[in-house]
Write an enzyme that holds these catalytic residues in place. Structure first.
Site, PDB file in Angstrom:
ATOM      1  N   ARG A  23       0.815  -1.221   0.000  1.00 44.85           N
ATOM      2  CA  ARG A  23       0.000   0.000   0.000  1.00 44.85           C
ATOM      3  C   ARG A  23       0.841   1.260   0.000  1.00 44.85           C
ATOM      4  NH1 ARG A  23      -2.815  -0.989   5.451  1.00 44.85           N
ATOM      5  NH2 ARG A  23      -0.680  -1.695   5.810  1.00 44.85           N
ATOM      6  N   HIS A  62      20.500  31.083   8.935  1.00 42.48           N
ATOM      7  CA  HIS A  62      19.692  31.890   9.848  1.00 42.48           C
ATOM      8  C   HIS A  62      19.770  31.375  11.277  1.00 42.48           C
ATOM      9  CE1 HIS A  62      17.082  32.267   6.002  1.00 42.48           C
ATOM     10  NE2 HIS A  62      17.992  33.226   6.024  1.00 42.48           N
ATOM     11  N   LYS A  72      15.521  23.320  16.351  1.00 43.05           N
ATOM     12  CA  LYS A  72      14.689  22.914  15.214  1.00 43.05           C
ATOM     13  C   LYS A  72      14.845  21.426  14.953  1.00 43.05           C
ATOM     14  CE  LYS A  72      15.191  27.364  12.890  1.00 43.05           C
ATOM     15  NZ  LYS A  72      15.764  28.069  11.744  1.00 43.05           N
ATOM     16  N   TYR A 132       9.779  21.909   9.282  1.00 37.27           N
ATOM     17  CA  TYR A 132      10.544  21.924  10.526  1.00 37.27           C
ATOM     18  C   TYR A 132       9.708  22.395  11.700  1.00 37.27           C
ATOM     19  CZ  TYR A 132      11.450  26.886   9.351  1.00 37.27           C
ATOM     20  OH  TYR A 132      11.326  28.213   9.015  1.00 37.27           O
ATOM     21  N   ASP A 170      19.363  37.565   2.312  1.00 38.95           N
ATOM     22  CA  ASP A 170      20.403  36.591   2.662  1.00 38.95           C
ATOM     23  C   ASP A 170      21.749  36.929   2.026  1.00 38.95           C
ATOM     24  OD1 ASP A 170      18.617  35.231   4.237  1.00 38.95           O
ATOM     25  OD2 ASP A 170      18.453  33.476   2.949  1.00 38.95           O
TER      26      ASP A 170
END
Length: 181
Positions: A23, A62, A72, A132, A170
């Site tokens: 499946r 970051h 995280k 995240y 950035d």
């Protein structure tokens, strides 16, 4: 679930147990009790985020400072990214070192990044959905970053720099030595 600490203290690679059959597949992507026991961490995630990006998109590096710092737990739902975690804990033996890990829809591997790390990723597949969890809410006034191509870090992003798609914000990030940590 298999949990392995990386060379950076407190940063863990998490490989789920995947159950495949005719499946499709099933796996437990997160279990608070198991996570806390296997990592010896007491983390309470309060926010889930998701992004969609095309090949070459680089997001990072970051971080959040001070009381707004975030741990995280990151993973890829679709596609493939090179995920990077940089130790920016000034009192750490591994300050300025990083781990790089390919996270894919097939390996379903996750990376736990503790507070005190900068984080970024680049999309290696045509597209990617990146997800995240964070243990603290985002605070604009506490955001910080490090330029992706800092020569001291010397990160191999696996794609030619000219092919990277990076936000103007950035591109203006400072080098690690100049970053307000």
């Amino acid at each position: 679930m298999i949990v392995k600490e990386t060379k950076l203290k407190g940063c863990f690679v998490i490989e789920p147990k995947i159950f495949n059959d005719s499946r499709g597949y099933f796996f437990e992507s997160f279990n608070q009790k198991t996570f806390n026991e296997l990592t010896n961490q007491n983390v309470n995630f309060v926010q889930d985020n998701e992004s969609f990006s095309s090949k070459g998109v680089l997001r990072g590096l970051h971080f959040q400072r001070g009381e707004h710092a975030q741990a995280k737990l990151v993973r890829v739902i679709k596609g493939c990214v090179l995920d990077i975690a940089v130790d920016i804990r000034t009192d750490s033996e591994t300050f300025g070192e990083y781990v790089a890990l390919e996270l894919t829809q097939d390996n379903k591997t996750q990376l736990f990044i503790p507070r005190g790390f900068a984080h970024g990723f680049v999309v290696l597949s045509d597209t990617a959905i990146f997800s995240y969890k964070c243990d603290n809410f985002y605070n604009k006034g506490s955001e910080g970053g490090i330029i992706f191509n800092d020569k001291v870090l010397n990160i191999d992003w696996k794609l030619p720099e000219a092919s990277l798609i990076i936000s103007d914000k950035d591109l203006e990030l400072p080098k690690l030595k100049d970053a307000k940590l």
